[in-house]
Design a protein around this motif. Structure first.
Motif, short mmCIF file in Angstrom:
data_model
loop_
_atom_site.label_atom_id
_atom_site.label_comp_id
_atom_site.label_asym_id
_atom_site.label_seq_id
_atom_site.Cartn_x
_atom_site.Cartn_y
_atom_site.Cartn_z
N SER A 139 1.00 -2.68 12.83
CA SER A 139 1.00 -2.62 11.37
C SER A 139 0.40 -1.34 10.82
N TRP A 140 -0.08 -0.46 11.69
CA TRP A 140 -0.73 0.76 11.21
C TRP A 140 0.21 1.54 10.31
N SER A 141 -0.33 2.04 9.19
CA SER A 141 0.45 2.84 8.25
C SER A 141 -0.51 3.67 7.40
N PRO A 142 -0.12 4.90 7.05
CA PRO A 142 -0.97 5.68 6.15
C PRO A 142 -1.02 5.10 4.74
N LEU A 143 -0.20 4.10 4.47
CA LEU A 143 -0.25 3.43 3.17
C LEU A 143 -1.57 2.69 2.99
N HIS A 144 -2.14 2.21 4.09
CA HIS A 144 -3.38 1.44 3.97
C HIS A 144 -4.47 1.85 4.94
N ALA A 145 -4.16 2.64 5.95
CA ALA A 145 -5.16 2.97 6.97
C ALA A 145 -5.92 4.25 6.63
N VAL A 146 -7.23 4.21 6.84
CA VAL A 146 -8.04 5.40 6.63
C VAL A 146 -8.40 6.07 7.96
N LEU A 147 -8.13 5.37 9.05
CA LEU A 147 -8.34 5.93 10.38
C LEU A 147 -7.01 6.44 10.92
N PRO A 148 -7.06 7.39 11.86
CA PRO A 148 -5.81 7.87 12.47
C PRO A 148 -5.09 6.74 13.21
N ALA A 149 -3.80 6.95 13.45
CA ALA A 149 -3.03 5.97 14.21
C ALA A 149 -3.68 5.75 15.57
N PRO A 150 -3.73 4.51 16.04
CA PRO A 150 -4.35 4.23 17.33
C PRO A 150 -3.58 4.86 18.47
N ILE A 156 -16.51 -11.48 -4.71
CA ILE A 156 -15.79 -10.94 -3.56
C ILE A 156 -15.21 -9.60 -3.98
N THR A 157 -15.32 -8.62 -3.09
CA THR A 157 -14.88 -7.26 -3.41
C THR A 157 -14.00 -6.73 -2.30
N LEU A 158 -13.35 -5.60 -2.58
CA LEU A 158 -12.54 -4.91 -1.59
C LEU A 158 -12.29 -3.49 -2.05
N ARG A 159 -11.79 -2.69 -1.14
CA ARG A 159 -11.37 -1.33 -1.46
C ARG A 159 -9.91 -1.20 -1.05
N VAL A 160 -9.14 -0.49 -1.86
CA VAL A 160 -7.72 -0.31 -1.58
C VAL A 160 -7.33 1.11 -1.96
N LEU A 161 -6.44 1.69 -1.19
CA LEU A 161 -5.98 3.04 -1.48
C LEU A 161 -5.08 3.02 -2.71
N ALA A 162 -5.24 4.02 -3.56
CA ALA A 162 -4.50 4.06 -4.83
C ALA A 162 -2.99 4.03 -4.62
N HIS A 163 -2.51 4.65 -3.54
CA HIS A 163 -1.06 4.70 -3.34
C HIS A 163 -0.48 3.41 -2.74
N ASN A 164 -1.33 2.41 -2.47
CA ASN A 164 -0.85 1.15 -1.91
C ASN A 164 -0.56 0.17 -3.05
N GLY A 190 -10.30 -5.42 5.42
CA GLY A 190 -9.08 -5.43 6.21
C GLY A 190 -8.25 -6.66 5.94
N LEU A 191 -7.00 -6.43 5.63
CA LEU A 191 -6.01 -7.49 5.44
C LEU A 191 -4.72 -6.97 6.02
N VAL A 192 -4.21 -7.64 7.04
CA VAL A 192 -3.00 -7.19 7.73
C VAL A 192 -2.07 -8.38 7.91
N VAL A 193 -0.78 -8.15 7.66
CA VAL A 193 0.25 -9.17 7.89
C VAL A 193 1.37 -8.51 8.68
N ALA A 194 1.85 -9.19 9.70
CA ALA A 194 2.96 -8.69 10.51
C ALA A 194 4.18 -8.45 9.64
N GLU A 195 4.93 -7.41 9.97
CA GLU A 195 6.15 -7.09 9.23
C GLU A 195 7.07 -8.31 9.13
N SER A 196 7.18 -9.06 10.20
CA SER A 196 8.07 -10.23 10.25
C SER A 196 7.64 -11.35 9.31
#
Length: 177
Positions: free
Chosen positions: A26-37, A129-137, A97-103
């Protein structure tokens, strides 16, 4: 709409492989702040990322044994933790962190995870309850807003992702409603 066969439960050590694979897929620059694994992969669980910090969404093939859901396919997770180790923030939980499989996207899994996280936070005595989200997401921001989260702050250009400066959006909501 939430898929009826979706079950939410607390993660256990046996989920590590499935969660690590889901995270990598699920890694994507849309939501990830770390480099691709890259290989060799880091363990999914460690001292800061404990199984009990995660709620997982499971679909298909699961069964209830002793009140616990076992089996099925892990299709998503949410990580819910204290925002800091300070006593002054003990009444707050933060989604990290919130991740859902593409399927499984578009089937209500993320919404079910968010609601389960809010329920768990309330059960632990949290008031916010709080969270952080990237503006482009935009899809994530819309989902959070539809679940009652509001923008509480913006850190302009806080992150450099794929050569672009991206705002970090701080969102939160009360759990008292």
């Amino acid at each position: 709409m939430i898929v009826p066969e979706t079950q939410i439960r607390i993660a256990d050590a046996g989920d590590e492989g499935a969660l690590a694979e889901l995270d990598r897929a699920s890694w994507s620059p849309l939501h990830a702040v770390l480099p691709a694994p890259t290989e060799p992969y880091e363990p999914f669980f460690d001292a800061r990322h404990r199984p009990e910090d995660y709620l997982v969404a499971v679909v298909g093939g699961e069964r209830v044994v002793g009140g616990e859901v076992v089996g099925g396919e892990v299709v998503g997770y949410v990580r819910l933790v204290l925002p800091t180790p300070l006593a002054a923030t003990a009444h707050v939980r933060q989604i990290q962190g919130l991740v859902v499989a593409e399927s499984a996207r578009g089937r209500g899994v993320a919404r079910a995870l968010l609601r389960a996280a809010a329920d768990r936070a309330r059960a632990e005595g949290a008031r916010r309850i709080t969270l952080r989200v990237l503006a482009h997401n935009a899809p994530a921001r819309a989902l959070y807003a539809s679940e009652g989260f509001v923008v509480e702050g913006v850190l302009p250009g806080e992150l450099l992702i794929a050569g672009e400066y991206v705002d970090d959006i701080l969102m939160g909501r009360s759990l008292l409603d």
